[in-house]
Design an enzyme around this catalytic site. Structure first.
Site, PDB file in Angstrom:
ATOM      1  N   CYS A  91     -24.439   8.838   9.648  1.00 18.79           N
ATOM      2  CA  CYS A  91     -24.346  10.155  10.269  1.00 18.79           C
ATOM      3  C   CYS A  91     -25.234  11.163   9.564  1.00 18.79           C
ATOM      4  O   CYS A  91     -25.461  11.071   8.356  1.00 18.79           O
ATOM      5  CB  CYS A  91     -22.915  10.661  10.179  1.00 18.79           C
TER       6      CYS A  91
ATOM      7  N   ARG B 116     -32.100   8.078   9.906  1.00 20.62           N
ATOM      8  CA  ARG B 116     -30.906   7.531   9.256  1.00 20.62           C
ATOM      9  C   ARG B 116     -30.184   6.516  10.142  1.00 20.62           C
ATOM     10  O   ARG B 116     -29.362   5.741   9.651  1.00 20.62           O
ATOM     11  CB  ARG B 116     -29.931   8.666   8.918  1.00 20.62           C
TER      12      ARG B 116
ATOM     13  N   TRP C 285     -23.064   7.822  13.559  1.00 24.24           N
ATOM     14  CA  TRP C 285     -23.167   6.359  13.444  1.00 24.24           C
ATOM     15  C   TRP C 285     -21.727   5.879  13.411  1.00 24.24           C
ATOM     16  O   TRP C 285     -21.007   6.110  12.441  1.00 24.24           O
ATOM     17  CB  TRP C 285     -23.918   6.007  12.162  1.00 24.24           C
TER      18      TRP C 285
ATOM     19  N   ASN D 219     -19.588  13.389   7.969  1.00 26.35           N
ATOM     20  CA  ASN D 219     -20.231  12.125   7.612  1.00 26.35           C
ATOM     21  C   ASN D 219     -19.334  11.459   6.577  1.00 26.35           C
ATOM     22  O   ASN D 219     -18.975  12.101   5.592  1.00 26.35           O
ATOM     23  CB  ASN D 219     -21.633  12.415   7.038  1.00 26.35           C
ATOM     24  N   GLY D 220     -18.961  10.213   6.787  1.00 23.54           N
ATOM     25  CA  GLY D 220     -18.093   9.523   5.821  1.00 23.54           C
ATOM     26  C   GLY D 220     -16.957   8.830   6.548  1.00 23.54           C
ATOM     27  O   GLY D 220     -16.984   8.702   7.774  1.00 23.54           O
TER      28      GLY D 220
ATOM     29  N   GLU E  81     -37.207 -11.157   1.435  1.00 17.08           N
ATOM     30  CA  GLU E  81     -37.581  -9.865   2.022  1.00 17.08           C
ATOM     31  C   GLU E  81     -38.255 -10.052   3.392  1.00 17.08           C
ATOM     32  O   GLU E  81     -37.979  -9.305   4.332  1.00 17.08           O
ATOM     33  CB  GLU E  81     -38.491  -9.111   1.041  1.00 17.08           C
TER      34      GLU E  81
ATOM     35  N   LYS F 142     -36.825  -8.471   6.844  1.00 14.90           N
ATOM     36  CA  LYS F 142     -37.627  -7.605   7.712  1.00 14.90           C
ATOM     37  C   LYS F 142     -37.580  -8.118   9.140  1.00 14.90           C
ATOM     38  O   LYS F 142     -37.389  -7.362  10.075  1.00 14.90           O
ATOM     39  CB  LYS F 142     -39.098  -7.548   7.261  1.00 14.90           C
TER      40      LYS F 142
ATOM     41  N   GLU G  80     -33.993  -7.721  10.807  1.00 15.95           N
ATOM     42  CA  GLU G  80     -33.472  -6.383  11.102  1.00 15.95           C
ATOM     43  C   GLU G  80     -34.210  -5.666  12.235  1.00 15.95           C
ATOM     44  O   GLU G  80     -33.606  -4.875  12.934  1.00 15.95           O
ATOM     45  CB  GLU G  80     -33.343  -5.502   9.852  1.00 15.95           C
TER      46      GLU G  80
ATOM     47  N   HIS H 292     -32.170 -29.545   0.001  1.00 13.29           N
ATOM     48  CA  HIS H 292     -30.730 -29.683  -0.245  1.00 13.29           C
ATOM     49  C   HIS H 292     -29.900 -29.208   0.952  1.00 13.29           C
ATOM     50  O   HIS H 292     -28.724 -28.920   0.807  1.00 13.29           O
ATOM     51  CB  HIS H 292     -30.336 -28.916  -1.515  1.00 13.29           C
TER      52      HIS H 292
ATOM     53  N   LYS I 135     -30.342   4.052   8.037  1.00 17.02           N
ATOM     54  CA  LYS I 135     -31.313   4.104   6.940  1.00 17.02           C
ATOM     55  C   LYS I 135     -30.617   4.276   5.606  1.00 17.02           C
ATOM     56  O   LYS I 135     -30.988   3.677   4.606  1.00 17.02           O
ATOM     57  CB  LYS I 135     -32.281   5.272   7.179  1.00 17.02           C
TER      58      LYS I 135
HETATM   59  C1  AGP Z   1     -34.089  -2.614   4.225  1.00 16.53           C
HETATM   60  O1  AGP Z   1     -35.071  -2.794   5.156  1.00 16.53           O
HETATM   61  C2  AGP Z   1     -32.842  -2.064   4.634  1.00 16.53           C
HETATM   62  N1  AGP Z   1     -32.813  -1.388   5.814  1.00 16.53           N
HETATM   63  C3  AGP Z   1     -31.674  -2.049   3.684  1.00 16.53           C
HETATM   64  O2  AGP Z   1     -31.462  -3.364   3.305  1.00 16.53           O
HETATM   65  C4  AGP Z   1     -31.795  -1.159   2.431  1.00 16.53           C
HETATM   66  O3  AGP Z   1     -32.774  -1.670   1.576  1.00 16.53           O
HETATM   67  C5  AGP Z   1     -30.431  -1.081   1.741  1.00 16.53           C
HETATM   68  O4  AGP Z   1     -29.499  -0.506   2.618  1.00 16.53           O
HETATM   69  C6  AGP Z   1     -30.469  -0.313   0.444  1.00 16.53           C
HETATM   70  O5  AGP Z   1     -30.862   1.005   0.628  1.00 16.53           O
HETATM   71  P1  AGP Z   1     -31.316   1.905  -0.573  1.00 16.53           P
HETATM   72  O6  AGP Z   1     -32.553   1.312  -1.163  1.00 16.53           O
HETATM   73  O7  AGP Z   1     -31.562   3.245   0.048  1.00 16.53           O
HETATM   74  O8  AGP Z   1     -30.202   1.940  -1.564  1.00 16.53           O
END
Ligand code: AGP
Length: 616
Positions: free
Chosen positions: A2, A27, A75, A101-102, A489, A493, A496, A512, A611
């Protein structure tokens, strides 16, 4: 997560609020809303599911006047993402409106109690419960808004950043926070105030920012001094920070998506990240945190790294860098697991908290736990002035500028660059890296931005390649050593933003179990650059090719061996083993991006993702 925006002053609030919501779009959210208090005392609330632009359409043609207002991007946590659950919510009497937010964890119990006291609810949200609790407290004890907010917040368990308006005090917004971020921008001579979840909606109006701390309540009233108290109404000193935010950094700069812009930003921002820290004339890396905390750092029993998602992948690279150059044992933990594991951590340990946003709730809690147990906390953070940066004992900002795309790209390379500088700086102080290796490493690090630029020239080639893989349902990413976290990573990517199932593995681990998945329909991306385990990864590649897996390989320039095995190769410049993640990750970022674009997906705001993950 949010996003909150608020304004009180002499200007029309609506355009400021809408612009602020747009700046918080990164976000991640599923609905948006705005509440404005007009001159004649009407409270006008507009809400829409989906984008902020839907909200603008909804409000168009209606009364959007007023010099005070609050707005929100939601959100969903409690209740479906629909108009009914969108914020701002309104209290039963219609006098109060609030954004939040929360998560209020005891919302269920409080809702039942309020029902017995005659309250009913229009939404499924925990936010409405908190708002009705504020109203109940206000009516029962005949309190002003700030006092009723304080009294209600003492009864809630959970996380909150809130902004509340009362029709009876039409120039005032009461805000409060616990575990969720909230910033207040202070205009000239306290004439106007801006409220936001981070500094980006405030940029361009004022650079004087107050970051509320946990369990603080602020009365934000135009033409009046900002008053901050704790939950017991004790006055708290107002600490204003001067924050420089470059507005141009918030634009897409001609790119179709923030993610692509941020991928292309990498050469420049990594130069910024190193500038002033790598001193070529003196052939030294100077990090003030290492200078100031030299003794604790070189005599530490061990290091721990806590983080989430992409930042956790950077931590896996950091572990290898520190162990190689400093010979100090490093443990890496998911912050979300660390905080509930009763970790053995205490004096003599250094805990590195790695976070782009600096607001990730799990990482922040891990930091607080490490501090309580006596460890030193070293933040590696991008967002200046963020909660994790402030909660750390010391640290090094990565300084790559605001990252807006939900999929982290430049923050990852920035974190890796800082970790490499840190490992070299500490290793030199500790005497575990010799002068010759240190100087060679410095030289290699300085060349990284140019090498990334050369990889970016392959954008069209990677785009063409991506078209061949858009119909795939699964992907495997394999790497070894320094390239193993890059495999993780790359897979993250892809999943997501393209919603394709992808797994990252250490290449040798494949036999394995995961090798059972390999057939002619399984793309397998190998990180096969020239590094210390190159020969080993060739054997793993042969194993996949033998089972008709479709091999796509990232190789060093001039590699001819892999060309004979793989279906496609993407060449990247040679670099030292310890820096190979910084070159091998770039094609993976581009590949994921182009596959998602080809599938017509919302790259910058993928479904279900936020985000900045400010709830646990
Ligand atoms: C990465 O592409 C993400 N969207 C997510 O994994 C992110 O790295 C994670 O939520 C941690 O966020 P931060 O680095 O702001 O703590």
């Amino acid at each position: 997560m949010c996003g909150i925006v608020g304004y009180t002053g002499c200007r029309e609030a609506y355009p400021i609020l809408i612009k602020g919501l747009h700046r918080l779009e990164y976000r991640g959210y599923d609905s948006a809303g705005v509440a404005l208090l007009s001159e004649n005392g009407n409270l006008n609330i507009y809400k829409a599911v989906g984008k902020v632009s839907n909200l603008e359409q909804q409000a168009a043609g209606h009364d959007c006047s007023g010099t005070i207002g609050i707005a929100h991007t939601r959100w969903a946590t409690h209740g479906a993402p629909n108009e009914r659950n969108a914020h701002p919510h309104i209290s039963q009497s219609g006098a109060l409106t609030m954004v939040h937010n929360g998560i209020i964890e005891n919302a269920g119990v409080l809702r039942d109690q309020l029902r017995t006291r005659g309250f009913s609810f229009r939404s499924d949200t925990d936010t409405e419960v908190l708002l009705q609790l504020i109203e109940y407290t206000r009516q029962k004890h005949n309190l002003d808004l700030a006092s009723s907010v304080r009294a209600a917040l003492k009864k809630v368990i959970g996380a909150y950043a809130i902004a509340v308006i009362d029709k009876d005090t039409p120039d005032t917004i009461v805000v409060a926070r616990k575990s969720s971020p909230l910033a207040i921008g202070v205009g000239e001579a306290d004439s106007e105030f801006f409220i936001a979840s981070d500094a980006s909606p405030i940029a361009g109006y004022t650079n004087r920012i107050v970051y509320l701390k946990d369990e603080e309540v602020a009365v934000v009233r135009k033409d009046h001094e900002l008053v901050i108290t704790d939950l017991n109404a004790g006055r708290v000193d107002v600490q204003t920070k001067e924050v420089d935010l470059d507005l141009t950094m918030l634009d897409k700069g001609g790119f179709p998506h923030f993610m692509l812009k941020e991928i292309f930003d990498q050469p420049a921002v990594l130069r910024d990240c190193m500038r002033g820290r790598i001193l070529p004339a003196h052939k030294r890396i100077v990090l003030s945190a290492v200078t100031e905390h030299r003794e604790e750092l070189i005599h530490a029993k061990r290091y721990l790294m806590v983080s989430c998602g992409t930042s956790w992948h950077a931590a896996l690279i950091g572990k290898q860098l520190i162990e190689q150059f400093c010979r100090i044992p490093v443990e890496v933990a998911y912050a979300s697991e660390f905080r509930y594991s009763d970790p053995v951590v205490g004096p003599g340990d250094v805990v590195f908290a790695i976070s782009q946003s600096g607001e990730t709730a799990d990482t922040l809690s891990a930091v607080q736990m490490a501090t309580e147990r006596g460890a030193m906390v070293f933040g590696i953070v991008n967002a200046v002035g963020s909660s994790i940066a402030r909660a750390s004992d010391t640290g090094t900002y990565i300084h790559v500028g605001p990252e807006i795309g939900v999929a982290s790209t430049k923050a990852f390379t920035g974190q890796t660059t800082v970790l490499a500088m840190l490992a070299l700086a500490i290793g030199r102080e500790k005497g575990t890296v010799n002068e010759e290796d240190y100087l060679a490493a410095l030289d290699e690090l300085g060349q990284i931005p140019d090498k990334i630029s050369r990889i970016l020239e392959k954008n069209d080639e990677i785009k063409a390649l991506a078209q061949k893989y858009t119909d795939k349902k699964n992907f495997l990413y394999l790497g070894r050593g320094m390239n193993y976290p890059v495999a993780l990573e790359g897979a993250l990517k892809l999943k997501e933003i393209s919603y394709i199932h992808a797994e990252g593995y250490p290449a040798a681990e494949m036999k394995h179990g995961p090798i059972a998945l390999v057939d002619e329909d399984m793309p397998v991306v190998f990180l096969a650059t020239h590094h210390n385990l190159y020969e080993k990864i060739l054997s793993n590649m042969q194993e996949v090719a033998a089972r008709k897996g479709r091999v796509l390989a990232i190789v060093s320039e001039g590699d001819t061996v892999v060309r004979g095995i793989a279906e496609h190769v993407i060449e990247v410049p040679h670099t030292a083993n310890f820096l190979c993640p910084l070159v091998s990750v770039i094609p993976l970022q581009l590949l994921a991006y182009h596959i998602a674009v080809a599938k017509g997906l919302d790259v910058d705001q993928p479904r279900n993702l936020a985000k900045s993950v400010t709830v646990e």
